[in-house]
Scaffold this motif. Structure first.
Motif, PDB file in Angstrom:
ATOM      1  N   ALA A 197      38.039  18.691 -25.540  1.00  0.00           N
ATOM      2  CA  ALA A 197      38.550  17.438 -26.165  1.00  0.00           C
ATOM      3  C   ALA A 197      37.678  17.213 -27.347  1.00  0.00           C
ATOM      4  CB  ALA A 197      38.489  16.302 -25.435  1.00  0.00           C
ATOM      5  N   VAL A 198      38.341  16.640 -28.552  1.00  0.00           N
ATOM      6  CA  VAL A 198      37.902  16.260 -29.700  1.00  0.00           C
ATOM      7  C   VAL A 198      38.157  14.563 -29.773  1.00  0.00           C
ATOM      8  CG1 VAL A 198      37.899  16.357 -32.185  1.00  0.00           C
ATOM      9  CG2 VAL A 198      38.280  18.534 -30.833  1.00  0.00           C
ATOM     10  N   ARG A 199      37.138  13.990 -30.096  1.00  0.00           N
ATOM     11  CA  ARG A 199      37.308  12.485 -30.165  1.00  0.00           C
ATOM     12  C   ARG A 199      36.641  12.098 -31.597  1.00  0.00           C
ATOM     13  NH1 ARG A 199      35.092   9.356 -25.109  1.00  0.00           N
ATOM     14  NH2 ARG A 199      33.662  11.094 -25.288  1.00  0.00           N
ATOM     15  N   ALA A 200      37.109  11.191 -32.411  1.00  0.00           N
ATOM     16  CA  ALA A 200      36.688  10.639 -33.388  1.00  0.00           C
ATOM     17  C   ALA A 200      36.078   9.190 -33.309  1.00  0.00           C
ATOM     18  CB  ALA A 200      37.723  10.656 -34.547  1.00  0.00           C
ATOM     19  N   THR A 236      33.626  18.097 -26.737  1.00  0.00           N
ATOM     20  CA  THR A 236      33.415  18.057 -25.177  1.00  0.00           C
ATOM     21  C   THR A 236      33.580  19.507 -24.694  1.00  0.00           C
ATOM     22  OG1 THR A 236      33.524  15.498 -25.354  1.00  0.00           O
ATOM     23  CG2 THR A 236      33.160  16.713 -23.301  1.00  0.00           C
ATOM     24  N   PRO A 237      33.067  20.410 -24.651  1.00  0.00           N
ATOM     25  CA  PRO A 237      33.667  21.556 -24.099  1.00  0.00           C
ATOM     26  C   PRO A 237      33.122  21.498 -22.642  1.00  0.00           C
ATOM     27  CG  PRO A 237      31.363  22.042 -24.955  1.00  0.00           C
ATOM     28  CD  PRO A 237      31.893  20.638 -25.471  1.00  0.00           C
ATOM     29  N   ALA A 238      33.416  22.564 -21.625  1.00  0.00           N
ATOM     30  CA  ALA A 238      33.183  22.476 -20.109  1.00  0.00           C
ATOM     31  C   ALA A 238      31.882  22.325 -19.754  1.00  0.00           C
ATOM     32  CB  ALA A 238      33.723  23.714 -19.586  1.00  0.00           C
ATOM     33  N   LEU A 239      30.965  22.651 -20.606  1.00  0.00           N
ATOM     34  CA  LEU A 239      29.482  22.767 -20.329  1.00  0.00           C
ATOM     35  C   LEU A 239      28.601  21.896 -21.099  1.00  0.00           C
ATOM     36  CD1 LEU A 239      28.769  26.877 -20.235  1.00  0.00           C
ATOM     37  CD2 LEU A 239      29.631  25.242 -18.149  1.00  0.00           C
ATOM     38  N   SER A 259      37.626  28.359 -30.203  1.00  0.00           N
ATOM     39  CA  SER A 259      36.947  28.419 -29.281  1.00  0.00           C
ATOM     40  C   SER A 259      35.523  27.799 -29.279  1.00  0.00           C
ATOM     41  CB  SER A 259      36.581  30.035 -28.669  1.00  0.00           C
ATOM     42  OG  SER A 259      35.902  30.559 -29.735  1.00  0.00           O
ATOM     43  N   VAL A 260      34.967  27.395 -28.035  1.00  0.00           N
ATOM     44  CA  VAL A 260      33.635  26.607 -28.040  1.00  0.00           C
ATOM     45  C   VAL A 260      32.902  27.661 -26.924  1.00  0.00           C
ATOM     46  CG1 VAL A 260      32.488  24.685 -27.501  1.00  0.00           C
ATOM     47  CG2 VAL A 260      34.632  24.446 -28.603  1.00  0.00           C
ATOM     48  N   THR A 261      31.949  28.119 -27.332  1.00  0.00           N
ATOM     49  CA  THR A 261      31.008  29.141 -26.781  1.00  0.00           C
ATOM     50  C   THR A 261      29.638  28.488 -26.466  1.00  0.00           C
ATOM     51  OG1 THR A 261      32.254  30.992 -27.566  1.00  0.00           O
ATOM     52  CG2 THR A 261      30.283  31.529 -26.309  1.00  0.00           C
ATOM     53  N   THR A 262      29.074  28.644 -25.299  1.00  0.00           N
ATOM     54  CA  THR A 262      27.991  28.318 -24.847  1.00  0.00           C
ATOM     55  C   THR A 262      26.830  29.342 -25.102  1.00  0.00           C
ATOM     56  OG1 THR A 262      28.757  26.525 -23.351  1.00  0.00           O
ATOM     57  CG2 THR A 262      26.562  26.955 -23.051  1.00  0.00           C
ATOM     58  N   LEU A 263      25.836  29.085 -26.030  1.00  0.00           N
ATOM     59  CA  LEU A 263      24.727  29.938 -26.156  1.00  0.00           C
ATOM     60  C   LEU A 263      23.580  29.587 -25.621  1.00  0.00           C
ATOM     61  CD1 LEU A 263      25.237  30.029 -30.285  1.00  0.00           C
ATOM     62  CD2 LEU A 263      26.441  31.502 -28.547  1.00  0.00           C
ATOM     63  N   PRO A 264      22.864  30.692 -25.330  1.00  0.00           N
ATOM     64  CA  PRO A 264      21.597  30.415 -24.717  1.00  0.00           C
ATOM     65  C   PRO A 264      20.662  29.332 -25.191  1.00  0.00           C
ATOM     66  CG  PRO A 264      22.013  32.647 -24.854  1.00  0.00           C
ATOM     67  CD  PRO A 264      22.754  32.223 -25.889  1.00  0.00           C
ATOM     68  N   PRO A 265      19.755  28.760 -24.290  1.00  0.00           N
ATOM     69  CA  PRO A 265      19.004  27.619 -25.154  1.00  0.00           C
ATOM     70  C   PRO A 265      18.203  28.123 -26.306  1.00  0.00           C
ATOM     71  CG  PRO A 265      18.857  27.384 -22.712  1.00  0.00           C
ATOM     72  CD  PRO A 265      19.646  28.756 -23.072  1.00  0.00           C
ATOM     73  N   GLY A 266      18.120  27.531 -27.281  1.00  0.00           N
ATOM     74  CA  GLY A 266      17.412  27.755 -28.516  1.00  0.00           C
ATOM     75  C   GLY A 266      17.923  28.452 -29.403  1.00  0.00           C
ATOM     76  N   SER A 267      19.291  29.107 -29.222  1.00  0.00           N
ATOM     77  CA  SER A 267      20.044  29.844 -30.239  1.00  0.00           C
ATOM     78  C   SER A 267      20.416  28.780 -31.148  1.00  0.00           C
ATOM     79  CB  SER A 267      20.986  30.455 -29.536  1.00  0.00           C
ATOM     80  OG  SER A 267      20.544  31.186 -28.446  1.00  0.00           O
ATOM     81  N   PRO A 268      20.735  29.382 -32.510  1.00  0.00           N
ATOM     82  CA  PRO A 268      21.230  28.470 -33.574  1.00  0.00           C
ATOM     83  C   PRO A 268      22.619  28.318 -33.293  1.00  0.00           C
ATOM     84  CG  PRO A 268      21.036  30.761 -34.387  1.00  0.00           C
ATOM     85  CD  PRO A 268      20.238  30.736 -32.996  1.00  0.00           C
ATOM     86  N   MET A 307      42.758  26.559 -40.984  1.00  0.00           N
ATOM     87  CA  MET A 307      41.448  26.947 -40.489  1.00  0.00           C
ATOM     88  C   MET A 307      41.733  26.912 -38.987  1.00  0.00           C
ATOM     89  SD  MET A 307      39.134  24.892 -43.158  1.00  0.00           S
ATOM     90  CE  MET A 307      37.574  25.831 -42.567  1.00  0.00           C
ATOM     91  N   VAL A 308      41.038  28.054 -38.274  1.00  0.00           N
ATOM     92  CA  VAL A 308      40.602  27.895 -36.903  1.00  0.00           C
ATOM     93  C   VAL A 308      39.105  28.030 -36.626  1.00  0.00           C
ATOM     94  CG1 VAL A 308      41.074  28.887 -34.625  1.00  0.00           C
ATOM     95  CG2 VAL A 308      43.099  28.977 -36.358  1.00  0.00           C
ATOM     96  N   LEU A 309      38.253  26.828 -36.232  1.00  0.00           N
ATOM     97  CA  LEU A 309      37.035  26.961 -36.195  1.00  0.00           C
ATOM     98  C   LEU A 309      36.643  27.356 -34.624  1.00  0.00           C
ATOM     99  CD1 LEU A 309      36.222  23.656 -38.043  1.00  0.00           C
ATOM    100  CD2 LEU A 309      36.596  26.058 -38.899  1.00  0.00           C
ATOM    101  N   ASN A 310      35.670  28.551 -34.670  1.00  0.00           N
ATOM    102  CA  ASN A 310      35.180  28.799 -33.350  1.00  0.00           C
ATOM    103  C   ASN A 310      33.734  28.204 -33.443  1.00  0.00           C
ATOM    104  OD1 ASN A 310      37.348  29.933 -32.317  1.00  0.00           O
ATOM    105  ND2 ASN A 310      36.739  32.234 -32.969  1.00  0.00           N
ATOM    106  N   PHE A 311      33.264  27.321 -32.062  1.00  0.00           N
ATOM    107  CA  PHE A 311      31.931  26.734 -32.253  1.00  0.00           C
ATOM    108  C   PHE A 311      31.247  27.496 -31.336  1.00  0.00           C
ATOM    109  CE2 PHE A 311      34.488  23.490 -33.838  1.00  0.00           C
ATOM    110  CZ  PHE A 311      33.855  22.668 -35.024  1.00  0.00           C
ATOM    111  N   GLY A 312      29.770  27.779 -31.706  1.00  0.00           N
ATOM    112  CA  GLY A 312      28.966  28.285 -30.928  1.00  0.00           C
ATOM    113  C   GLY A 312      27.733  27.279 -30.485  1.00  0.00           C
ATOM    114  N   ILE A 313      27.677  26.610 -29.504  1.00  0.00           N
ATOM    115  CA  ILE A 313      26.760  25.734 -29.229  1.00  0.00           C
ATOM    116  C   ILE A 313      25.802  26.104 -28.399  1.00  0.00           C
ATOM    117  CG2 ILE A 313      26.742  23.240 -28.341  1.00  0.00           C
ATOM    118  CD1 ILE A 313      29.484  22.969 -29.215  1.00  0.00           C
ATOM    119  N   PRO A 314      24.426  25.990 -28.515  1.00  0.00           N
ATOM    120  CA  PRO A 314      23.407  26.429 -27.461  1.00  0.00           C
ATOM    121  C   PRO A 314      23.300  25.484 -26.452  1.00  0.00           C
ATOM    122  CG  PRO A 314      22.442  25.509 -29.593  1.00  0.00           C
ATOM    123  CD  PRO A 314      23.937  25.627 -29.853  1.00  0.00           C
TER     124      PRO A 314
END
Length: 485
Positions: free
Chosen positions: A18-21, A34-37, A77-86, A98-105
Motif C-alpha cells: 500500500a501507498v498512503r499520502a 508498506t510492503p509485506a515485511l 517492486s519493493v524488495t527487503t534488503l539485508p540490515p545495513g544495506s543502502p 515511471m515504474v519505481l522499484n524500491f530496495g528497503i533494508p
C-alpha cells in the motif's frame, strides 16, 4: 497528495503493498510505503524545478523535473534488503511513465513493544467540494481515526421532451442527461378512440344507433341543396317549401351582381345607356371641364381661362373675371396661401406697421402710415439709475415719461447703447431733480469735433439734450443742447 505537487503526478500501488499520502508542511508530501515485511516512510517535495524524494531523515534525491510531470509514477517492486544495506530506488519504466522499484533494508530486530490498537473515532459528512480526510486523534500505538467524508453533489432532474406515441405503444422514459443531472424524455401513448354510447334525439332530430360507433343523425327540417356548387354564386330557394336551394348562376362582384354590364363578368357602368339619365363619358373632352345641369340635362362647361372664377350666371354657371362689386361682397378671411405678403419685388397684401415695429426696424412686410411714423418719433422712456440703459430698438428720441425729460436723482452714467441701426438719429433729454446733477457718457458715445466734452453738469433750472447719429455701428454725439427748464 499536497497541492504543492502538481496533480499530474499519480502514484500507483501494486496489490501486494500500500501507498498512503500524509500532509506535511509544504512544499513536501509524505508517502508511506508498506510492503509485506517492513514499513518505510518516504517524503516528496517540490523545489519549483524538481520533484525530490528521500527516506525520512536521509538526504534528498532528484526524482523528476517539474517540466516532465505530464506522466505517471507507479510503484513497482519493493524488495527487503539485508540490515545495513543502502536503500535503493530504480526506475524500470520510462521518463514519462515511471515504474519505481524500491530496495528497503531490513531493520535490526528491536525490543518487543506493546501491541498497537486502532479505533474509529468520529465520522463527519462534509461539503461535496471538501477533500476526504482521516485524522489520528489518538497516539501512534493507540490510534483513533476521525473520518471526514464529502457528501455527493445534489442531483437535478429536468423534463426534456414529451412525445405523444400511437395508441397501444409502451410508455417510455429515457435519461438523455447524466446520473447527477438527469434530463428525462417521456414518450406517452395516446388513448384509444372512445365509443359514442348514445345520441339523444330532439325536436325534428332522429337518431339511428344501430352502430353505436357511427350513429346516423337526421334532421326533419334541414335545408338541402344540390350535390355541388360553383364558388361565389348566389343560392336561391327552389320552390316554396323553404327547404330546397338551387344554384342561381349569378356571381357576386364587389358592389353588385356581375354579368349585367356590356361584357360578361362586369357590372353596368355609370354611363350605360340602359340606365335612366346616364351621363355619357364622351361629354367631357378636355382636362378641366366640369358637368353642369342646364334646363333639361347635364352638359359640359369648358374650363375658364387663368384668373377667371366660376360665377352664377342668369340661368347657368359660367367662368368670368371678378369685378369690384363682386369683390366687395366677399367676407371672411382668405387662407394665407391665397394672399401672400408683399415684398420689394412682388405684389401682395401688406399690413400697416405700428410705431413700436417701426422703431425696431426689423420688419420686412409691413407698410408705414403717417400717424405711426409720428408716434414713433415721440420720446421713448428711459429709467433713471447709476447706469442708464439706452436701447435704440425702443425709439429714436428718449427722455422721461409722457414726452418729458428724464429727471436725474443722482450723479449718473449713460451706458453704451444697444441695437444700433445705421442712419438713425435723435436726441436724449435729461434734467436734474432737487439739486445739480452730473451726467457722464460711456466711451461708446463718440464726440464729434467742437462738441462740448463731459461730464455734464445739469442744474435744476436746465434741460440737457444729447443729439446723436449712428453710422457703421458707431454712435456719434453731434451736439450738446442746453436750455432753460
Amino acid at each position: 497528495m499536497s497541492d504543492t505537487i502538481t496533480p499530474r503526478l499519480r502514484i500507483k500501488a501494486q496489490p501486494e503493498f500500500a501507498v498512503r499520502a500524509k500532509a506535511v508542511p509544504p512544499p513536501k508530501v509524505r508517502l508511506r510505503v508498506t510492503p509485506a515485511l517492513l514499513p518505510m516512510e518516504i517524503e516528496l517535495r517540490n523545489t519549483g524545478m524538481m520533484v525530490q524524494w528521500r527516506y525520512l531523515g536521509q538526504d534528498w534525491q532528484d526524482l523528476i523535473a517539474i517540466d516532465d510531470l505530464d506522466t505517471t509514477v507507479t510503484v513497482g517492486s519493493v524488495t527487503t534488503l539485508p540490515p545495513g544495506s543502502p536503500a535503493t530506488v530504480a526506475n524500470v519504466g520510462t521518463v514519462k511513465d515511471m515504474v519505481l522499484n524500491f530496495g528497503i533494508p531490513q531493520g535490526i530486530q528491536g525490543i518487543q513493544g506493546e501491541a498497537a490498537t486502532i479505533a474509529v473515532g468520529t465520522v463527519t459528512t462534509v461539503n461535496p467540494a471538501d477533500p476526504a480526510e482521516v485524522t489520528n486523534v489518538g497516539s501512534p500505538n493507540d490510534a483513533i481515526f476521525d473520518f471526514d467524508i464529502p457528501q455527493g453533489a445534489a442531483a437535478t432532474v429536468a423534463v426534456g421532451t414529451v412525445t405523444t406515441l400511437a395508441p397501444g405503444a409502451s410508455a417510455s422514459v429515457v435519461n438523455v442527461g447524466t446520473p447527477g443531472a438527469a434530463v428525462l424524455n417521456f414518450g406517452l401513448p395516446r388513448g384509444a378512440p372512445g365509443i359514442l354510447t348514445s345520441v339523444v334525439a330532439g325536436t325534428n332530430i332522429t337518431v339511428d344507433n344501430t352502430d353505436p360507433a357511427n350513429p346516423v343523425v337526421a334532421a326533419a327540417g334541414n335545408i338541402s341543396g344540390p350535390a355541388s356548387a360553383v364558388d361565389s354564386r348566389v343560392a336561391l330557394f327552389d320552390g316554396t317549401t323553404g327547404k330546397l336551394l338551387k344554384d342561381s348562376g349569378v356571381l357576386l362582384g364587389n358592389a353588385a351582381s356581375r354579368n349585367v354590364g356590356t361584357a360578361a363578368g362586369t357590372v353596368a357602368a355609370g354611363d350605360d345607356a340602359r340606365i335612366t339619365a346616364a351621363i355619357p363619358s364622351s361629354a367631357l373632352t378636355t382636362q378641366g371641364d366640369i358637368l353642369v345641369r342646364n334646363a333639361s340635362a347635364p352638359t359640359r362647361l369648358a374650363k375658364g381661362t387663368q384668373y377667371q372664377v366660376l360665377q352664377a350666371g342668369a340661368t347657368d354657371p359660367l367662368y368670368g373675371a371678378l369685378n369690384l362689386a363682386q369683390a366687395a361682397a366677399v367676407t371672411g378671411v382668405l387662407p394665407a396661401a391665397n394672399h401672400p405678403d408683399a415684398t420689394t419685388v412682388a405684389k401682395g397684401i401688406s399690413e400697416f406697421a405700428t410705431a413700436a415695429e417701426y422703431r425696431t426696424g426689423t420688419d420686412t412686410v409691413r407698410a408705414l402710415v403717417v400717424d405711426q411714423v409720428w408716434a414713433a418719433a415721440g420720446l421713448a422712456g428711459l429709467t433713471d439709475g447709476a447706469n442708464i440703459a439706452v436701447d435704440f430698438a425702443a425709439g429714436f428720441n428718449f427722455g422721461g415719461a409722457a414726452n418729458a425729460v428724464l429727471g436725474l436723482n443722482g450723479n449718473q452714467s449713460l451706458s453704451a447703447p444697444t441695437n444700433l441701426k445705421t442712419g438713425q438719429t435723435g436726441i436724449l433729454w435729461f434734467g436734474a431733480v432737487t439739486s445739480t446733477r452730473i451726467l457722464t457718457l460711456n466711451a461708446a458715445w463718440l464726440l464729434c469735433d467742437g462738441v462740448e466734452a463731459g461730464p455734464y453738469s445739469i442744474t435744476t433750472a436746465q434741460e440737457l439734450g444729447i443729439a446723436y447719429v449712428i453710422r457703421a455701428s458707431r454712435t456719434y454725439v453731434t451736439a450738446i443742447i442746453r436750455r432753460a427748464a
